[in-house]
Motif scaffolding. Structure first.
Motif, PDB file in Angstrom:
ATOM      1  N   PHE A 144       0.864  -1.173   0.000  1.00 51.15           N
ATOM      2  CA  PHE A 144       0.000   0.000   0.000  1.00 51.15           C
ATOM      3  C   PHE A 144       0.902   1.225   0.000  1.00 51.15           C
ATOM      4  CE2 PHE A 144      -4.239  -1.722   0.883  1.00 51.15           C
ATOM      5  CZ  PHE A 144      -3.907  -3.039   1.137  1.00 51.15           C
TER       6      PHE A 144
ATOM      7  N   ARG B 283     -12.609  -0.337   7.738  1.00 55.62           N
ATOM      8  CA  ARG B 283     -12.614   1.119   7.901  1.00 55.62           C
ATOM      9  C   ARG B 283     -13.717   1.799   7.074  1.00 55.62           C
ATOM     10  NH1 ARG B 283      -6.176   2.153   7.876  1.00 55.62           N
ATOM     11  NH2 ARG B 283      -5.910  -0.098   7.725  1.00 55.62           N
TER      12      ARG B 283
ATOM     13  N   ARG C 104       3.647  -6.829   8.625  1.00 58.53           N
ATOM     14  CA  ARG C 104       2.258  -6.585   8.206  1.00 58.53           C
ATOM     15  C   ARG C 104       1.276  -7.106   9.256  1.00 58.53           C
ATOM     16  NH1 ARG C 104       2.402  -7.930   1.721  1.00 58.53           N
ATOM     17  NH2 ARG C 104       3.793  -6.217   1.198  1.00 58.53           N
ATOM     18  N   LEU C 105       1.603  -8.235   9.869  1.00 59.18           N
ATOM     19  CA  LEU C 105       0.706  -8.793  10.879  1.00 59.18           C
ATOM     20  C   LEU C 105       0.697  -7.908  12.119  1.00 59.18           C
ATOM     21  CD1 LEU C 105       1.705 -12.544  10.423  1.00 59.18           C
ATOM     22  CD2 LEU C 105      -0.256 -11.354   9.462  1.00 59.18           C
TER      23      LEU C 105
ATOM     24  N   GLU D   9      -1.467  -4.841  11.219  1.00 56.16           N
ATOM     25  CA  GLU D   9      -2.916  -5.084  11.258  1.00 56.16           C
ATOM     26  C   GLU D   9      -3.451  -5.054  12.686  1.00 56.16           C
ATOM     27  OE1 GLU D   9      -3.909  -8.657   9.076  1.00 56.16           O
ATOM     28  OE2 GLU D   9      -3.034  -7.820   7.248  1.00 56.16           O
TER      29      GLU D   9
ATOM     30  N   VAL E  51       9.198   3.203   1.936  1.00 54.75           N
ATOM     31  CA  VAL E  51       8.169   2.433   1.220  1.00 54.75           C
ATOM     32  C   VAL E  51       7.432   1.512   2.191  1.00 54.75           C
ATOM     33  CG1 VAL E  51       7.850   0.591  -0.497  1.00 54.75           C
ATOM     34  CG2 VAL E  51       9.318   2.543  -1.030  1.00 54.75           C
ATOM     35  N   LEU E  52       8.210   0.871   3.063  1.00 55.85           N
ATOM     36  CA  LEU E  52       7.609  -0.054   4.035  1.00 55.85           C
ATOM     37  C   LEU E  52       6.744   0.696   5.047  1.00 55.85           C
ATOM     38  CD1 LEU E  52      10.692  -2.367   4.673  1.00 55.85           C
ATOM     39  CD2 LEU E  52       8.698  -2.824   3.246  1.00 55.85           C
TER      40      LEU E  52
ATOM     41  N   ASP F 268       5.070   3.481   4.639  1.00 53.43           N
ATOM     42  CA  ASP F 268       3.798   3.840   3.991  1.00 53.43           C
ATOM     43  C   ASP F 268       2.848   2.651   3.984  1.00 53.43           C
ATOM     44  OD1 ASP F 268       4.723   6.359   3.485  1.00 53.43           O
ATOM     45  OD2 ASP F 268       5.234   5.976   1.380  1.00 53.43           O
ATOM     46  N   ASP F 269       3.390   1.501   3.611  1.00 61.40           N
ATOM     47  CA  ASP F 269       2.568   0.296   3.509  1.00 61.40           C
ATOM     48  C   ASP F 269       1.999  -0.090   4.873  1.00 61.40           C
ATOM     49  OD1 ASP F 269       1.648  -2.230   2.201  1.00 61.40           O
ATOM     50  OD2 ASP F 269       3.090  -3.117   3.581  1.00 61.40           O
TER      51      ASP F 269
ATOM     52  N   LYS G  51       1.646   1.629   7.584  1.00 59.28           N
ATOM     53  CA  LYS G  51       0.713   2.635   8.092  1.00 59.28           C
ATOM     54  C   LYS G  51      -0.675   2.409   7.475  1.00 59.28           C
ATOM     55  CE  LYS G  51       0.829   6.937  10.121  1.00 59.28           C
ATOM     56  NZ  LYS G  51       0.006   6.654  11.270  1.00 59.28           N
ATOM     57  N   SER G  52      -0.711   2.211   6.145  1.00 63.19           N
ATOM     58  CA  SER G  52      -1.998   1.971   5.484  1.00 63.19           C
ATOM     59  C   SER G  52      -2.662   0.707   6.005  1.00 63.19           C
ATOM     60  CB  SER G  52      -1.812   1.839   3.972  1.00 63.19           C
ATOM     61  OG  SER G  52      -1.263   3.008   3.431  1.00 63.19           O
ATOM     62  N   ARG G  53      -1.857  -0.276   6.379  1.00 63.11           N
ATOM     63  CA  ARG G  53      -2.425  -1.545   6.857  1.00 63.11           C
ATOM     64  C   ARG G  53      -2.896  -1.459   8.296  1.00 63.11           C
ATOM     65  NH1 ARG G  53      -0.994  -6.159   3.429  1.00 63.11           N
ATOM     66  NH2 ARG G  53       0.310  -5.390   1.742  1.00 63.11           N
ATOM     67  N   GLY G  54      -2.665  -0.338   8.940  1.00 67.53           N
ATOM     68  CA  GLY G  54      -3.253  -0.180  10.263  1.00 67.53           C
ATOM     69  C   GLY G  54      -2.281   0.100  11.396  1.00 67.53           C
TER      70      GLY G  54
END
Lengths: 437, 245
Positions: free
Chosen positions: A67, A95, B19-20, B23, B40-41, B43-44, B46-49
């Motif tokens: 993302f 969300r 990522r886990l 989340e 890059v990581l 951003d990712d 953060k978007s994943r929660g």
């Protein structure tokens, strides 16, 4: 980044294509030079050869699955092209957001959804995936990177939507999500027994139901004496509790040597699907509503070592009754009927891509087990009906259409050729361009 | 809210595990060699929660930089609850045999840098009497083998270090988790032909995440490697020395 030579398979066909594999992990990578034979590969859910590149190079995009930004206020989401719609749903639904358009499987990549300009049950109101695309980056084999949107590089934008991955590589894309209150869908189902009734039901549901599609029993040749189920639904209002998503079912761990879907079971399967008692109304989790087949891992293997074809066509509304009736009549007549046949009325949205498949009309999708020459003849027959009706065949599902059929269904192919990256190609493209080589 | 320090954050296994944690809404502090990759990581994740993400560029072979990195982590996300150490390289065994400096360099990367960091972390966690320290070693550390004993020896050193540290920190309520991956399909192993024994980083990460959050001292990922390594360790030496592994 190189991973040597690997076998790649599409969803419907059992034969593997050997390609040199490249698996980038970071967006700033450089494309390999491979004499005009590079193709991005997402998650391999195209049914035929549009995602395959035998003898060439494949950019395996699943390593680019991050993302980039998600604005939970506006629902604008940017991701790398290799992220699966499944992963997007896991992040956005809790969300309060949903995919603006979703195909019948959530196991496709964002890049693949753009490259095939996929459609879903809401086409009549929302159009196809491309209609909700804000922008993306296109990496060409000459090393240039273009940001494309409706305002910037609009011609590249139009060529790349539905462009089968051939205009260059989409590294990331930004889409506009739609707000929802949760995972619940209000569903309704109604039986119908002839094609006119299906069209009536579709018209009646047009404004009030965001999602519509119908299943039909393709073993019954008479369009006036059919068996069909018309499904319609909407996202449920706030506060509607959603049932839990059903547990995934294990699919075949390997491909059995013979088909588990022999013609003998097609007729009873279709009858039971139709006759199974169903509540006319209900609340469903979005997974079984949109993705019933995703529940069974590798369901494609049920068709055995010979695999299967999909034949999905669209015909103009004015001739839909005759054309769809003729298509079903031919499939029913061959006794190699389709296990799962889906009908849907498309809306009037103007396609955004030069090669977009969804267009105003009625679409019919058929599964056709591979029984060799018989199946090919049947599909050539179906193609003739579609061509006479002025329709088109969906490249993402095709493994065998004649070049002339493709060109008639996609008359802007020559214009598209000027945008195709000279470094890119696919099994599908070489096949439908055969006469030009 | 859990504060997680991830060292070697750009590795495929670390990323899948991060990522886990994201989340679950954790705060994440990522350490790696290239700032632009870490961005890059972040951003990712953060978007994943992830509640918060921050990063710090550091080559772990710069031992002097460890202290400042730990201070930056505490400054930015607060006291560390979980330290997850995942950096490393896969040495070219043949090249190491002809090159003393290369061998020592690989040992430095895969053993000494981890031990240096663990020394600091152990004291910090012991003082605070809480938290989990999880380190990726390898099945290769279970028995030296001709094909990669430089790597195996470095991982074995870390294994032993962790074993002792676990005893010491047990009294303080600090958990120490040793993670031994088998063959995982990552960029580190891109050059290998993949067979049935190979696992995907996502599956490996789920098991690692479970061990870190739910419990486990020494885990093999995937689990069947415990059995494989039991067999390999139990081969009598007079036979073992004569076979090729």
């Amino acid at each position: 980044m190189t991973e040597g030579t690997r076998q790649y398979r599409s969803w419907g066909r059992p034969d593997a294509a050997l390609s040199r594999a490249f698996r980038p992990r970071w967006r700033d990578f450089e494309l390999p030079g491979d004499e005009g034979r590079v193709l991005p590969f997402g998650n391999g859910r195209s049914y035929g050869d549009s995602c395959l590149n035998p003898g060439g190079s494949v950019i395996d995009m699943r390593g680019l699955d991050r993302f980039i930004s998600f604005d939970t206020e506006t629902g604008v989401l940017a991701c790398e092209a290799g992220v699966l719609l499944d992963e997007i749903l896991r992040v956005i639904v809790p969300r309060g957001w949903f995919l603006p358009v979703t195909p019948g499987t959530r196991f496709v990549t964002l890049g693949g959804a753009i490259a095939n300009d996929v459609h879903g049950k809401n086409h009549h109101l929302a159009g196809s995936f491309g209609h909700h695309l804000r922008r993306f980056e296109l990496l060409r084999s000459d090393g240039t990177r273009r940001i494309c949107s409706a305002d910037e590089n609009a011609d590249w934008f139009a060529a790349t939507i539905g462009g089968l991955g051939l205009t260059g590589l989409i590294t990331w894309a930004e889409i506009a999500l739609k707000p929802v209150h949760g995972p619940a869908i209000e569903t309704e189902v109604e039986q119908f027994t002839d094609l006119d009734r299906f069209l009536e039901l579709s018209d009646a549901a047009h404004d009030d139901f965001e999602y519509t599609a119908a299943w039909i029993d393709s073993t019954r040749p008479d369009p006036g004496d059919m068996r069909g189920l018309f499904f319609r639904g909407n996202h449920a209002p706030a506060g509607t509790p959603a049932p839990a998503a059903p547990r995934p079912l294990p699919g075949p761990p390997f491909t059995p040597p013979f088909s588990m879907v022999p013609s003998l079971v097609v007729r009873p399967f279709n009858f039971l699907t139709y006759a199974k008692p169903r509540a006319p109304r209900g609340i469903a989790h979005y997974e079984p509503f949109f993705y019933p087949l995703d529940r069974v891992a590798n369901w494609n293997r049920l068709f055995g070592r010979r695999g299967f074809f999909q034949h999905q066509s669209v015909v103009p509304r004015a001739v839909a009754r005759e054309a769809v009736g003729a298509l079903i009549g031919k499939v029913a007549g061959t006794n190699s009927g389709s296990t799962l046949s889906v009908l849907k009325v498309f809306g009037d949205a103007t396609p955004r891509g030069l090669l977009s498949f969804p267009r105003p009309g009625v679409t019919l999708a058929l599964d056709i087990p591979d029984r060799g020459a018989r199946s090919l003849e049947l599909m050539a027959d179906l193609d003739r009906v579609v061509m006479e009706a002025g329709g088109a065949i969906y490249p993402a599902k095709d493994a065998r259409m004649d070049p002339a059929v493709f060109r008639q269904g996609f008359p802007r192919w020559q214009e598209f050729e000027t945008y195709r990256d000279p470094g890119f190609s696919s099994g599908f493209w070489r096949r439908v361009m055969e006469e030009n080589l | 809210m859990t504060n997680v320090l991830i060292v070697g954050a750009a590795s495929a296994i670390a990323e899948a595990t991060a990522r886990l944690f994201a989340e679950e809404g954790c705060r994440l502090f990522l350490v790696g060699r290239r700032a632009e990759r870490l961005a890059v990581l972040c951003d990712d994740l953060k978007s994943r929660g992830a509640e918060q993400t921050a990063s710090h560029e550091l080559d772990m072979n710069d031992f002097e930089g460890h202290e400042a990195m730990l201070a930056a982590a505490e400054n930015s996300i607060g006291p560390i609850d979980i330290a997850y150490i995942a950096h490393g390289t896969l040495p070219d065994q043949k090249a190491c045999q002809d090159d003393v400096d290369l061998t020592l360099q690989e040992f430095r990367t895969n053993a000494l840098s981890t031990i240096a960091l663990l020394t600091r972390l152990a004291n910090d966690f012991e003082r605070r009497r809480t938290g989990t320290i999880a380190v990726i070693t390898s099945v290769a550390g279970d028995r030296g083998r001709e094909s990669n004993y430089v790597y195996g020896a470095a991982k074995a050193a870390v294994d032993s270090y962790l074993e002792g540290m676990r005893q010491r920190l047990h009294k303080s309520g600090v958990r120490v988790v040793t993670i031994k991956p088998g063959f995982v399909d990552t960029p580190m192993t891109a050059a290998f032909d993949k067979g049935l024994l190979w696992a995907k980083p996502d599956a490996v990460a789920q098991r690692i995440h479970r061990a870190i959050t739910k419990g486990g001292d020494v885990i093999y990922v995937p689990a069947f490697w415990r059995l494989i390594m039991l067999v390999i360790r139990s081969i009598p030496r007079r036979i073992f020395k004569a076979i090729k592994l």
